[in-house]
Design a protein around this motif. Sequence first.
Motif, short mmCIF file in Angstrom:
data_model
loop_
_atom_site.label_atom_id
_atom_site.label_comp_id
_atom_site.label_asym_id
_atom_site.label_seq_id
_atom_site.Cartn_x
_atom_site.Cartn_y
_atom_site.Cartn_z
N ALA A 128 0.81 -1.22 0.00
CA ALA A 128 0.00 0.00 0.00
C ALA A 128 0.85 1.27 0.00
N GLU A 129 2.06 1.21 0.53
CA GLU A 129 2.91 2.39 0.64
C GLU A 129 4.05 2.43 -0.35
N THR A 130 4.23 1.40 -1.13
CA THR A 130 5.37 1.33 -2.07
C THR A 130 4.84 1.03 -3.46
N TYR A 131 4.98 1.99 -4.37
CA TYR A 131 4.48 1.82 -5.73
C TYR A 131 5.17 2.82 -6.65
N VAL A 132 5.11 2.53 -7.95
CA VAL A 132 5.56 3.48 -8.96
C VAL A 132 4.48 3.56 -10.04
N ASP A 133 4.32 4.74 -10.60
CA ASP A 133 3.34 5.00 -11.65
C ASP A 133 4.10 5.44 -12.89
N LEU A 134 3.99 4.66 -13.96
CA LEU A 134 4.71 4.94 -15.20
C LEU A 134 3.73 5.41 -16.27
N VAL A 135 4.01 6.57 -16.87
CA VAL A 135 3.18 7.11 -17.96
C VAL A 135 4.08 7.36 -19.14
N ILE A 136 3.69 6.91 -20.31
CA ILE A 136 4.53 7.01 -21.50
C ILE A 136 4.90 8.47 -21.75
N ALA A 137 6.17 8.72 -22.05
CA ALA A 137 6.69 10.08 -22.18
C ALA A 137 6.85 10.52 -23.63
N ARG A 138 6.88 9.60 -24.57
CA ARG A 138 7.02 9.92 -25.98
C ARG A 138 6.46 8.77 -26.80
N ARG A 139 6.27 8.98 -28.08
CA ARG A 139 5.78 7.90 -28.92
C ARG A 139 6.78 6.73 -28.90
N PRO A 140 6.29 5.49 -29.00
CA PRO A 140 7.21 4.36 -29.02
C PRO A 140 8.20 4.45 -30.18
N GLU A 141 9.44 4.07 -29.90
CA GLU A 141 10.49 4.03 -30.93
C GLU A 141 10.57 2.61 -31.49
N ILE A 142 10.67 2.52 -32.81
CA ILE A 142 10.70 1.21 -33.44
C ILE A 142 11.93 1.06 -34.33
N ALA A 143 12.36 -0.20 -34.49
CA ALA A 143 13.53 -0.50 -35.31
C ALA A 143 13.10 -0.65 -36.77
N ALA A 144 14.10 -0.72 -37.65
CA ALA A 144 13.80 -0.84 -39.09
C ALA A 144 13.16 -2.17 -39.41
N GLN A 145 13.59 -3.23 -38.70
CA GLN A 145 13.02 -4.58 -38.94
C GLN A 145 13.23 -5.44 -37.73
#
Length: 366
Positions: free
Chosen positions: A349-366
């Motif tokens: 209840a007292e230990t957590y992290v909240d992650l929100v995407i900061a930029r568009r996903p980066e993708i590789a060429a293939q």
Amino acid sequence: MVAGLTWAGLRLASPRRRAAALGLVVGVVLLHALVTRHVMQRMAEFATPAAMPPRIQVAYVRELELAPPPVVAPVVAPPAPRQRRASAAPVPAAAAASAVAAEAVAQAEAGPEPLAPPEPIPPPVAEAAPAPEPEVAAAAPPAEAEAFDWPVSTRLSYALTGNYRGEINGDAQVEWVRVGTRYQVHIDVGVGPLISRRMSSQGELVGDRLLPSRYDEETRVLMRAPRRVTILFNADEVILANGERLERVPGVQDTASQFIQLAAMFTTRPELLTPGGTVEVLLALRNRIGAWTYDVLGEEEVATSFGPVATYHLKPRNVVSRGNELSAEIWFAPQLRYLPVRMRIRQDAETYVDLVIARRPEIAAQ
């Protein structure tokens, strides 16, 4: 004289005793060396699976654009109930009687109606031969299901907030790496120089399923020795972090691979995200294998640096804290290949992290 002999014997025996003592010391040292070598070998063998595997390096070349929002079938309103026709105004009884009397007088004056001539009997018609039944074409064999097209390597970057003995801020990354039929999933969470945790899964792609072969977790806390956890997935068994060996159940995932496996499931079966439904995942954790049930809470918009993103919110059901086990609420975005754009990872209840995407996903060429 006896005393002299005694002292002489002692003087003669001293070198022998010293030699024996020296031999004993040398033997003890050699024995300790052998034991130390054996212990070091066993420690090296024990440490080998705990070492973090090397990461596959990938070059990311562009950002993933948002796809159009999914088409939602319009809600068809039920047809309006048919209204009964208004009945004609009632005719007064006197008027009705007068009309009937007038009609009777008219028929009496006209006389009886002439009989109509009988209709001619048609000639018999020969029965037509039954038409031949159309030939039924043989059913074509069902086409083979198209192989699932796994996405190319992708990296997601997140801004981190949360609580760990006070408010914390940091960043995180989730990296999906695919080379042929091999995969790796890495989750890196960092809170400045204070805490960092890396969770990694690797294995093979089989159809639309991830088949993990190994899961590693490393936690570093300032002023403490790193702590590592390793789970090995063999063909017919899973070796947990505590050394316990359990039967490998088909479909079992680990803490890192579950996010990508869920995204693949929703890509092929979006109906699983119907609000009010449930999704179940079998997870191999530190000391047990257990089923985790996620409730689909509904559709929500997540505010990001590149605009609002439509998501489906999933929350684990009836999570009971068991030591260092983590639970995660997840927001999956259909417009970004059902990738998680937000995750709330909780230890208690007292230990957590909240992650929100900061930029568009980066993708590789293939």
